[in-house]
Design a protein around this motif. Structure first.
Motif, PDB file in Angstrom:
ATOM      1  N   TYR A 156       0.951  -1.085  -0.021  1.00 31.06           N
ATOM      2  CA  TYR A 156      -0.042   0.068  -0.028  1.00 31.06           C
ATOM      3  C   TYR A 156       0.947   1.314   0.126  1.00 31.06           C
ATOM      4  CZ  TYR A 156      -4.175  -2.669   0.943  1.00 31.06           C
ATOM      5  OH  TYR A 156      -5.117  -3.433   0.875  1.00 31.06           O
ATOM      6  N   ALA A 157       0.661   1.986  -0.935  1.00 34.61           N
ATOM      7  CA  ALA A 157       1.501   3.348  -1.105  1.00 34.61           C
ATOM      8  C   ALA A 157       0.674   4.610  -0.895  1.00 34.61           C
ATOM      9  CB  ALA A 157       2.124   3.287  -2.581  1.00 34.61           C
ATOM     10  N   HIS A 158       1.234   5.315  -0.348  1.00 35.86           N
ATOM     11  CA  HIS A 158       0.579   6.748   0.114  1.00 35.86           C
ATOM     12  C   HIS A 158       0.409   7.721  -1.165  1.00 35.86           C
ATOM     13  CE1 HIS A 158      -1.011  10.200   2.592  1.00 35.86           C
ATOM     14  NE2 HIS A 158      -0.115  10.792   2.041  1.00 35.86           N
ATOM     15  N   ASP A 159      -0.865   7.782  -1.615  1.00 35.14           N
ATOM     16  CA  ASP A 159      -1.377   8.569  -2.538  1.00 35.14           C
ATOM     17  C   ASP A 159      -2.349   9.611  -2.421  1.00 35.14           C
ATOM     18  OD1 ASP A 159      -1.645   9.313  -5.225  1.00 35.14           O
ATOM     19  OD2 ASP A 159      -2.953   7.586  -5.794  1.00 35.14           O
ATOM     20  N   PRO A 160      -2.090  10.594  -1.763  1.00 35.94           N
ATOM     21  CA  PRO A 160      -3.137  11.464  -1.128  1.00 35.94           C
ATOM     22  C   PRO A 160      -3.949  12.287  -2.407  1.00 35.94           C
ATOM     23  CG  PRO A 160      -0.985  12.603  -1.059  1.00 35.94           C
ATOM     24  CD  PRO A 160      -0.592  11.057  -1.535  1.00 35.94           C
ATOM     25  N   ASP A 161      -3.376  12.552  -3.439  1.00 37.60           N
ATOM     26  CA  ASP A 161      -4.012  13.055  -4.527  1.00 37.60           C
ATOM     27  C   ASP A 161      -4.906  12.019  -5.517  1.00 37.60           C
ATOM     28  OD1 ASP A 161      -2.708  15.277  -3.971  1.00 37.60           O
ATOM     29  OD2 ASP A 161      -1.102  15.147  -5.301  1.00 37.60           O
ATOM     30  N   ARG A 162      -4.645  10.793  -5.273  1.00 38.58           N
ATOM     31  CA  ARG A 162      -5.437   9.799  -6.067  1.00 38.58           C
ATOM     32  C   ARG A 162      -5.220   9.822  -7.337  1.00 38.58           C
ATOM     33  NH1 ARG A 162      -8.646   6.468  -3.031  1.00 38.58           N
ATOM     34  NH2 ARG A 162      -9.897   5.786  -4.925  1.00 38.58           N
ATOM     35  N   GLU A 163      -3.882  10.150  -7.658  1.00 37.37           N
ATOM     36  CA  GLU A 163      -3.792  10.132  -9.328  1.00 37.37           C
ATOM     37  C   GLU A 163      -3.362   8.839  -9.927  1.00 37.37           C
ATOM     38  OE1 GLU A 163       0.731  11.139  -9.956  1.00 37.37           O
ATOM     39  OE2 GLU A 163       0.365  12.006  -7.945  1.00 37.37           O
ATOM     40  N   CYS A 164      -3.217   7.596  -8.958  1.00 35.63           N
ATOM     41  CA  CYS A 164      -3.149   6.441  -9.325  1.00 35.63           C
ATOM     42  C   CYS A 164      -4.358   5.748  -9.938  1.00 35.63           C
ATOM     43  CB  CYS A 164      -2.053   5.563  -8.424  1.00 35.63           C
ATOM     44  SG  CYS A 164      -1.853   3.863  -9.021  1.00 35.63           S
ATOM     45  N   LYS A 165      -4.548   4.983 -10.588  1.00 33.14           N
ATOM     46  CA  LYS A 165      -5.927   4.385 -10.827  1.00 33.14           C
ATOM     47  C   LYS A 165      -5.509   2.688 -11.207  1.00 33.14           C
ATOM     48  CE  LYS A 165      -8.258   8.281 -12.730  1.00 33.14           C
ATOM     49  NZ  LYS A 165      -8.811   8.996 -13.798  1.00 33.14           N
ATOM     50  N   THR A 166      -6.543   1.808 -11.343  1.00 34.66           N
ATOM     51  CA  THR A 166      -6.299   0.448 -11.452  1.00 34.66           C
ATOM     52  C   THR A 166      -5.826   0.395 -12.926  1.00 34.66           C
ATOM     53  OG1 THR A 166      -8.319   0.131 -10.186  1.00 34.66           O
ATOM     54  CG2 THR A 166      -7.503  -1.610 -11.664  1.00 34.66           C
ATOM     55  N   GLY A 167      -4.756  -0.289 -12.948  1.00 38.94           N
ATOM     56  CA  GLY A 167      -3.895  -0.814 -14.169  1.00 38.94           C
ATOM     57  C   GLY A 167      -2.611   0.029 -14.326  1.00 38.94           C
ATOM     58  N   ASP A 168      -2.272   1.190 -13.693  1.00 39.64           N
ATOM     59  CA  ASP A 168      -1.190   1.909 -13.922  1.00 39.64           C
ATOM     60  C   ASP A 168      -0.032   1.399 -13.465  1.00 39.64           C
ATOM     61  OD1 ASP A 168      -2.912   3.946 -15.018  1.00 39.64           O
ATOM     62  OD2 ASP A 168      -2.882   5.112 -13.003  1.00 39.64           O
ATOM     63  N   ILE A 169       1.078   1.767 -14.013  1.00 37.34           N
ATOM     64  CA  ILE A 169       2.610   1.543 -13.811  1.00 37.34           C
ATOM     65  C   ILE A 169       2.933   2.433 -12.944  1.00 37.34           C
ATOM     66  CG2 ILE A 169       4.731   0.464 -14.333  1.00 37.34           C
ATOM     67  CD1 ILE A 169       2.327  -1.373 -15.204  1.00 37.34           C
ATOM     68  N   VAL A 170       3.529   2.076 -11.466  1.00 39.42           N
ATOM     69  CA  VAL A 170       3.966   3.150 -10.792  1.00 39.42           C
ATOM     70  C   VAL A 170       5.049   2.700  -9.975  1.00 39.42           C
ATOM     71  CG1 VAL A 170       1.640   4.057 -10.309  1.00 39.42           C
ATOM     72  CG2 VAL A 170       2.694   2.039  -8.919  1.00 39.42           C
ATOM     73  N   VAL A 171       5.942   3.822  -9.548  1.00 43.09           N
ATOM     74  CA  VAL A 171       7.326   3.589  -8.976  1.00 43.09           C
ATOM     75  C   VAL A 171       6.773   4.081  -7.450  1.00 43.09           C
ATOM     76  CG1 VAL A 171       9.691   4.356  -8.429  1.00 43.09           C
ATOM     77  CG2 VAL A 171       8.615   4.001 -10.753  1.00 43.09           C
ATOM     78  N   ILE A 172       7.138   2.985  -6.487  1.00 39.00           N
ATOM     79  CA  ILE A 172       6.997   3.408  -5.141  1.00 39.00           C
ATOM     80  C   ILE A 172       8.353   3.121  -4.377  1.00 39.00           C
ATOM     81  CG2 ILE A 172       4.504   2.612  -5.166  1.00 39.00           C
ATOM     82  CD1 ILE A 172       5.390   0.131  -3.983  1.00 39.00           C
ATOM     83  N   ARG A 173       8.555   3.857  -3.116  1.00 39.49           N
ATOM     84  CA  ARG A 173       9.402   3.894  -2.289  1.00 39.49           C
ATOM     85  C   ARG A 173       9.041   3.568  -0.922  1.00 39.49           C
ATOM     86  NH1 ARG A 173      13.047   8.355  -3.470  1.00 39.49           N
ATOM     87  NH2 ARG A 173      14.074   6.780  -4.604  1.00 39.49           N
ATOM     88  N   GLU A 174       9.829   2.792  -0.171  1.00 34.50           N
ATOM     89  CA  GLU A 174       9.601   2.667   1.299  1.00 34.50           C
ATOM     90  C   GLU A 174       9.740   3.818   2.127  1.00 34.50           C
ATOM     91  OE1 GLU A 174      10.460  -0.829   4.611  1.00 34.50           O
ATOM     92  OE2 GLU A 174      11.577  -0.731   2.870  1.00 34.50           O
ATOM     93  N   LEU A 175       8.616   4.037   3.107  1.00 37.57           N
ATOM     94  CA  LEU A 175       8.682   5.247   3.933  1.00 37.57           C
ATOM     95  C   LEU A 175       9.729   4.771   4.949  1.00 37.57           C
ATOM     96  CD1 LEU A 175       4.780   6.103   4.196  1.00 37.57           C
ATOM     97  CD2 LEU A 175       6.667   7.385   3.190  1.00 37.57           C
ATOM     98  N   PRO A 176      10.389   5.907   5.820  1.00 33.58           N
ATOM     99  CA  PRO A 176      11.138   5.737   6.930  1.00 33.58           C
ATOM    100  C   PRO A 176      10.594   4.979   7.923  1.00 33.58           C
ATOM    101  CG  PRO A 176      11.076   8.076   6.286  1.00 33.58           C
ATOM    102  CD  PRO A 176      10.316   7.254   5.352  1.00 33.58           C
ATOM    103  N   GLU A 177       9.054   5.410   8.224  1.00 35.98           N
ATOM    104  CA  GLU A 177       8.348   4.710   9.142  1.00 35.98           C
ATOM    105  C   GLU A 177       6.830   4.668   8.608  1.00 35.98           C
ATOM    106  OE1 GLU A 177       6.848   8.433  12.023  1.00 35.98           O
ATOM    107  OE2 GLU A 177       9.045   7.516  12.323  1.00 35.98           O
ATOM    108  N   ARG A 178       6.148   3.612   9.020  1.00 36.53           N
ATOM    109  CA  ARG A 178       4.813   3.403   8.625  1.00 36.53           C
ATOM    110  C   ARG A 178       3.817   4.731   8.813  1.00 36.53           C
ATOM    111  NH1 ARG A 178       2.355  -2.532   9.172  1.00 36.53           N
ATOM    112  NH2 ARG A 178       4.441  -3.517   8.466  1.00 36.53           N
ATOM    113  N   MET A 179       3.252   4.989   7.823  1.00 39.41           N
ATOM    114  CA  MET A 179       2.153   5.938   8.019  1.00 39.41           C
ATOM    115  C   MET A 179       0.738   5.436   8.972  1.00 39.41           C
ATOM    116  SD  MET A 179       1.967   8.068   4.574  1.00 39.41           S
ATOM    117  CE  MET A 179       0.962   9.577   5.323  1.00 39.41           C
ATOM    118  N   SER A 180       0.429   4.357   8.423  1.00 40.23           N
ATOM    119  CA  SER A 180      -0.469   3.484   9.211  1.00 40.23           C
ATOM    120  C   SER A 180      -0.385   1.949   9.254  1.00 40.23           C
ATOM    121  CB  SER A 180      -1.790   3.852   8.627  1.00 40.23           C
ATOM    122  OG  SER A 180      -2.015   3.250   6.978  1.00 40.23           O
ATOM    123  N   LYS A 181      -1.344   1.434   9.728  1.00 40.80           N
ATOM    124  CA  LYS A 181      -1.183  -0.115   9.841  1.00 40.80           C
ATOM    125  C   LYS A 181      -0.795  -0.638   8.359  1.00 40.80           C
ATOM    126  CE  LYS A 181      -3.495  -4.143  11.561  1.00 40.80           C
ATOM    127  NZ  LYS A 181      -4.884  -4.771  12.149  1.00 40.80           N
TER     128      LYS A 181
END
Length: 166
Positions: free
Chosen positions: A48-73
């Motif tokens: 699960y990647a933080h996406d506050p603007d909801r720019e990512c939709k189903t089927g998109d190819i994205v790049v994600i990076r691990e956060l230094p500490e968890r935002m939520s569970k």
């Protein structure tokens, strides 16, 4: 537990369907080597990647990076970049739009050179098409299971009014 070498690692994956607010569910595919038969097998893991603007939709190819500490569970990564939108295939070298192995501009040149059918059916017009995802959040009953009647029994048959039998 991830080691310090893996912290901040950049992963590429495909966004899959999810209901999480302000987050995108990303499936990352990896090849795992089986030393017994000397073959690689595909395995995947969902993040699960933080996406506050909801720019990512189903089927998109994205790049994600691990956060230094968890935002939520569940949210452990952040969205770095949207590489490709689903449905808009782009050649990574030239940056041109592609349709089934042909550049869109070559298809337009061919249509100009040879013309289109007299009845106006010249195929799909990509320049006039709406953006991908234009039906998002519309209620069109595609989420419901369809009903198909396979057989109609004539009146007098024992299964004539039975909803399960038809």
């Amino acid at each position: 537990m991830a080691t310090s070498a893996h912290r901040g690692a950049v992963l590429i994956g495909q966004c899959i369907a999810h209901n999480t607010r302000n987050a995108a569910k990303v499936r990352v595919k990896r090849l795992i080597f089986d030393s017994n038969i000397n073959m690689y097998f595909p395995k995947h893991k969902n993040y699960y990647a933080h996406d506050p603007d909801r720019e990512c939709k189903t089927g998109d190819i994205v790049v994600i990076r691990e956060l230094p500490e968890r935002m939520s569970k569940v949210v452990t990564h952040s969205l770095v970049k949207l590489v490709y939108k689903f449905g808009d295939v782009t050649d990574p070298i030239t940056g041109k739009k592609v349709v089934v192995g042909q550049y869109r501009e070559h298809m337009d040149e061919r249509d100009e050179m040879f013309g289109v059918a007299e009845d106006g059916s010249g195929g799909f017009k990509y320049s006039e098409a709406p953006d991908r995802g234009w039906q998002q959040d519309k209620r069109d009953f595609t989420h419901k299971v369809g009903y198909q009647k396979w057989h109609e029994f004539e009146p007098g048959h024992r299964f004539h009014n039975d909803p399960v039998a038809s």
